[in-house]
Design a protein around this motif. Structure first.
Motif, PDB file in Angstrom:
ATOM      1  N   GLU A 112      -5.864  -2.791  -2.217  1.00  0.00           N
ATOM      2  CA  GLU A 112      -5.515  -1.563  -1.516  1.00  0.00           C
ATOM      3  C   GLU A 112      -6.148  -1.567  -0.126  1.00  0.00           C
ATOM      4  O   GLU A 112      -7.329  -1.863   0.000  1.00  0.00           O
ATOM      5  CB  GLU A 112      -5.987  -0.343  -2.304  1.00  0.00           C
ATOM      6  N   PRO A 113      -5.372  -1.209   0.884  1.00  0.00           N
ATOM      7  CA  PRO A 113      -3.922  -0.993   0.847  1.00  0.00           C
ATOM      8  C   PRO A 113      -3.185  -2.293   0.587  1.00  0.00           C
ATOM      9  O   PRO A 113      -3.719  -3.371   0.865  1.00  0.00           O
ATOM     10  CB  PRO A 113      -3.609  -0.439   2.238  1.00  0.00           C
TER      11      PRO A 113
ATOM     12  N   HIS B 198     -11.693   4.803   4.626  1.00  0.00           N
ATOM     13  CA  HIS B 198     -10.411   5.372   4.212  1.00  0.00           C
ATOM     14  C   HIS B 198     -10.542   6.561   3.283  1.00  0.00           C
ATOM     15  O   HIS B 198      -9.546   7.205   2.953  1.00  0.00           O
ATOM     16  CB  HIS B 198      -9.518   4.292   3.591  1.00  0.00           C
TER      17      HIS B 198
ATOM     18  N   THR C 249      -0.597  -5.447   0.943  1.00  0.00           N
ATOM     19  CA  THR C 249      -0.104  -6.216   2.080  1.00  0.00           C
ATOM     20  C   THR C 249       1.418  -6.110   2.151  1.00  0.00           C
ATOM     21  O   THR C 249       2.091  -5.738   1.182  1.00  0.00           O
ATOM     22  CB  THR C 249      -0.497  -7.691   1.956  1.00  0.00           C
TER      23      THR C 249
ATOM     24  N   PRO D 238       0.450   6.203  -2.139  1.00  0.00           N
ATOM     25  CA  PRO D 238      -0.740   5.471  -1.694  1.00  0.00           C
ATOM     26  C   PRO D 238      -2.047   5.973  -2.320  1.00  0.00           C
ATOM     27  O   PRO D 238      -2.925   6.468  -1.621  1.00  0.00           O
ATOM     28  CB  PRO D 238      -0.713   5.686  -0.182  1.00  0.00           C
ATOM     29  N   HIS D 239      -2.169   5.817  -3.644  1.00  0.00           N
ATOM     30  CA  HIS D 239      -3.390   6.189  -4.373  1.00  0.00           C
ATOM     31  C   HIS D 239      -3.792   7.634  -4.058  1.00  0.00           C
ATOM     32  O   HIS D 239      -4.939   7.923  -3.715  1.00  0.00           O
ATOM     33  CB  HIS D 239      -4.537   5.229  -4.059  1.00  0.00           C
TER      34      HIS D 239
END
Length: 325
Positions: free
Chosen positions: A272-273, A15, A275, A290-291
């Protein structure tokens, strides 16, 4: 470079770019280095067994991984955080763990993301946008909850490299700055950033915005639990661009659902991610991302360079910077 320390295992989680990112990172290391790029720490057992230096970009390094790497001398995190590495197990095996904390690689963007979340909350940007898309002129409904940053108190938990960049920007918004941390900084540093040291609980009681910039350790996990969240004013906002587990996420959802907290801006999650069961995804008055605090093109280049430069220091006989205590 000595022949003794030349095997480098670069573990780049999918990711954050995986093998393609790792291939670019490998070109930055000295030509004498024997570099293997993988996407999981145990993907290539032979390379792990022989590695002298392991560079990890958010890939876990467990006690089991460390036990399988008898030649390992340094785990270099290509990140500010190091909670994905079993530091205790590394210390027991005499393996150094280093991050890129003092490089400032992530500080610019994390500070910008912090203010993006703060401003989105203060100006109610998410509900305002959604309402307009749905042909709802929401000004009459939203105006009583709109607020300014100017004149508000910003409580920074952890006035390190990133926290200081946040404080510097807060000064431009005419905010009052207080901070809490393990150690009080020298007076000249406090004066430079216009920050006053206070105990954590006092910071929580008095701040209009609380922004987290502490590392995740056994001592800081769920630093903001239900008890500490209850100290916050009902008009306060919590911002987390550090690590998700610094906050008890269920307790934060409780506070938002009950209205005992005005809102939260969250860029990091546990895990991360997240749930689909994460209650924060459906909690009122939240702004979520998202970070992305360390994910701009510019930031990723600086992170890679900082990690490689620190690993190279070690390979050429110098002590690396930012060894985790």
């Amino acid at each position: 470079m000595t022949a003794v320390l030349r095997n480098v295992l670069a573990v780049i989680a999918p990711h954050v770019g995986g093998r393609s990112a790792g291939a670019g990172l490998a070109t930055l290391l000295p030509s004498e280095a024997n570099v293997t790029v993988v996407e999981a720490t145990d993907e290539n057992p032979s390379a792990l067994h022989e590695a002298h230096v392991l560079i990890t970009a958010l890939a876990p390094v467990t006690a089991e991984h460390l036990a399988a790497a008898p030649e390992l001398r340094l785990v270099q995190c290509a990140s500010h955080g190091f909670d994905h590495v079993d530091v205790t197990a590394a210390r027991a095996r005499g393996v150094l763990v280093a991050n890129i904390g003092s490089s400032g690689s992530e500080s610019q963007n994390v500070a910008e993301q912090t203010f993006a979340l703060m401003l989105a909350l203060a100006k109610r940007l998410i509900p305002a946008h959604t309402a307009l898309v749905e042909a709802d002129w929401a000004l009459p409904r939203l105006q009583s909850s709109l607020t300014e940053l100017s004149g508000k108190t910003l409580g920074i938990v952890g006035l390190g490299t990133i926290g200081r960049e946040v404080a510097r920007r807060a000064g431009a918004f005419d905010m009052t700055i207080v901070y809490a941390g393990r150690n009080r900084l020298p007076r000249e540093t406090e004066d430079r950033y216009g920050a006053r040291h206070v105990p954590l609980d006092d910071l929580l009681r008095t701040s209009d915005y609380v922004s987290l910039h502490a590392p995740l350790t056994d001592g800081t996990r769920h630093l903001l639990d239900a008890g500490r969240l209850a100290l916050l004013k009902p008009t306060a906002f919590v911002i987390n661009t550090a690590r998700g587990a610094l906050i008890d996420q269920d307790a934060l959802a409780d506070a938002l659902e009950k209205g005992t907290l005005a809102g939260a801006g969250i860029d990091v999650f546990d895990p991360e991610p997240p749930t689909a069961a994460l209650r924060l995804l459906r909690a009122p008055n939240v702004v979520l991302s998202p970070h992305v605090g360390g994910a701009t093109r510019e930031t990723l280049i600086r992170i890679a360079l900082a990690a490689v430069q620190n690993a190279t220091r070690f390979l050429t006989g110098d002590r690396p910077n930012d060894v985790v205590d």
